[in-house]
Design an enzyme around this catalytic site. Structure first.
Site, PDB file in Angstrom:
ATOM      1  N   GLY A  54      24.190 -23.107   1.003  1.00 36.09           N
ATOM      2  CA  GLY A  54      22.952 -22.547   1.544  1.00 36.09           C
ATOM      3  C   GLY A  54      21.793 -23.326   0.932  1.00 36.09           C
ATOM      4  CD  GLN A 201      29.987 -21.990   6.123  1.00 34.36           C
ATOM      5  OE1 GLN A 201      30.630 -21.877   7.157  1.00 34.36           O
ATOM      6  NE2 GLN A 201      29.575 -23.154   5.675  1.00 34.36           N
ATOM      7  CG  ASP A 242      21.183 -26.444   5.864  1.00 28.92           C
ATOM      8  OD1 ASP A 242      21.550 -25.749   6.825  1.00 28.92           O
ATOM      9  OD2 ASP A 242      21.621 -26.306   4.708  1.00 28.92           O
TER      10      ASP A 242
HETATM   11  O1  MRU Z   1      27.159 -25.655   4.755  1.00 25.89           O
HETATM   12  P1  MRU Z   1      26.359 -24.478   4.279  1.00 25.89           P
HETATM   13  O2  MRU Z   1      27.154 -23.227   4.174  1.00 25.89           O
HETATM   14  O3  MRU Z   1      25.589 -24.794   3.023  1.00 25.89           O
HETATM   15  O4  MRU Z   1      25.300 -24.263   5.445  1.00 25.89           O
HETATM   16  C1  MRU Z   1      24.342 -23.266   5.307  1.00 25.89           C
HETATM   17  C2  MRU Z   1      23.491 -23.111   6.498  1.00 25.89           C
HETATM   18  O5  MRU Z   1      23.623 -23.795   7.480  1.00 25.89           O
HETATM   19  C3  MRU Z   1      22.390 -22.100   6.389  1.00 25.89           C
HETATM   20  O6  MRU Z   1      22.063 -21.598   7.645  1.00 25.89           O
HETATM   21  C4  MRU Z   1      21.142 -22.781   5.803  1.00 25.89           C
HETATM   22  O7  MRU Z   1      21.447 -23.416   4.602  1.00 25.89           O
HETATM   23  C5  MRU Z   1      20.054 -21.830   5.589  1.00 25.89           C
HETATM   24  S1  MRU Z   1      20.304 -20.850   4.156  1.00 25.89           S
HETATM   25  C6  MRU Z   1      19.097 -19.725   3.988  1.00 25.89           C
END
Ligand code: MRU
Length: 358
Positions: A54, A201, A242
């Site tokens: 995240g 997730q 992200d």
């Molecule tokens: O690969 P991840 O689990 O780190 O991806 C996370 C996401 O895509 C979330 O939507 C993003 O980081 C926003 S977190 C508030």
């Protein structure tokens, strides 16, 4: 937010052991394990293996990684190398570079006797600020949920993708914060949780955290959002990001773009929630955003618990089959109804963001 009724944050500093505590997210939802990060290598490994994930949380972990590097070896050359390694641990979320750059600016010119204290205070400040920003995102997004509820006078159905919940931040989450605030205000909400293959997730983390906060939610396959929108069963989408460009284009977990297309086709508002630490003011062309490609084993293998309660990993398709694992995609601004930030809700455009932040 709560796990089994007890308040937690996702990361904190253990003064006694001079280590960083995290919740190991690779073990959720079947096991709740708090892990110690003792070295900068531990921090880099936690980010790479997604024990923490995240965008805001990996930024905070990198900030604490800088603290751990100073505890390990209070030396400028080592600090520079560690900063680079932390920034390179995952490519797409801009929060990582944002947090490391902020730490390095804060520490420049600081003498070696003071550096640890100043670094620790700054890492803590990054976390406190994220909590405040996510809380404000919640209050700003609440107004959008409230508007729908006032018209509908019935449960507001919100679709979300991946985990942009409190587990992806320090507390509250981004996409989930308006939902938690709506619940506090007594507005009935129900969340459609995209499973979010390949690492799930949504199913493993978002549904888990919503359950712990007693928010009604239903896990759906990643491809089910379209038909639910056609049936009028989605009132709004809220996702995280992200990296959001100043143009309003939004990089987020793979599959977000397809959800935005379906939302557009069905006149369902599609909102993106983000703290300002996720804005990339430099890149203008979304094709320049580095898109992470992860190990294809994340597709070919899946983990769960067997009938005896043992965690097991199994192969789910032919060994000979090739696979490709792009972890993010970009949703062009024209498909985004609005950006929910700590400063308010704005249009997904340079003009919209400038009004709030410049
Ligand atoms: O690969 P991840 O689990 O780190 O991806 C996370 C996401 O895509 C979330 O939507 C993003 O980081 C926003 S977190 C508030």
């Amino acid at each position: 937010m709560k796990i089994e009724g007890k308040e937690y944050r996702t990361i904190w500093f253990d003064e006694k052991n001079q280590s960083v505590k995290i919740i190991d997210q690779t073990k959720l939802p079947h096991q709740f394990i708090i892990k110690d990060l003792k070295t900068v290598k531990d921090s880099i490994n936690a980010i790479k293996t997604m024990e923490v994930r995240g965008a805001p949380l990996i930024g905070a972990t990198a900030a604490y990684g800088i603290v751990l590097s100073i505890i390990e070896n209070n030396d400028q050359t080592f600090l520079k190398k560690c900063s680079e390694d932390l920034i390179n641990s995952r490519p797409t979320a801009i929060n990582l570079k944002w947090a490391v750059d902020r730490m390095i600016i804060k520490l420049s010119g600081v003498n070696s006797n003071e550096i640890l204290n100043i670094a620790l205070n700054e890492a803590k400040e990054i976390c406190e600020e994220d909590v405040k920003f996510c809380e404000n995102i919640g209050l700003n997004g609440l107004k959008l949920i409230e508007e729908i509820y006032n018209k509908k006078k019935d449960t507001v159905n919100i679709l979300t993708h991946c985990n942009a919940g409190w587990l992806a931040t320090i507390n509250w989450g981004t996409a989930t914060s308006p939902i938690y605030h709506a619940q506090k205000k007594g507005i009935p909400v129900h969340v459609w949780v995209d499973e979010t293959r390949p690492r799930n997730q949504g199913a493993n983390l978002t549904s888990y955290e919503l359950n712990e906060e007693e928010i009604p939610n239903t896990i759906i396959t990643d491809n089910a959002g379209g038909i639910l929108m056609q049936r009028g069963e989605v009132d709004m989408c809220i996702v995280g990001t992200d990296r959001t460009l100043s143009t309003g284009d939004v990089a987020n977990k793979i599959g977000t773009y397809l959800k935005a297309l379906a939302a557009k086709d069905n006149n369902v508002p599609f909102y993106v929630a983000l703290p300002s630490s996720t804005i990339d003011w430099k890149i203008k062309d979304f094709k320049e955003i580095p898109i992470e490609e992860r190990n294809s084993e994340e597709l070919s293998h899946i983990e769960g618990v067997d009938e005896k309660g043992n965690v097991k990993k199994v192969q789910i398709y032919p060994k000979k089959s090739k696979s490709m694992n792009l972890a993010f995609d970009v949703t062009p601004a024209k498909y985004v109804t609005g950006l929910i930030t700590e400063k308010g809700v704005c249009e997904a455009s340079e003009e919209g963001l400038n009004k709030l932040f410049k």
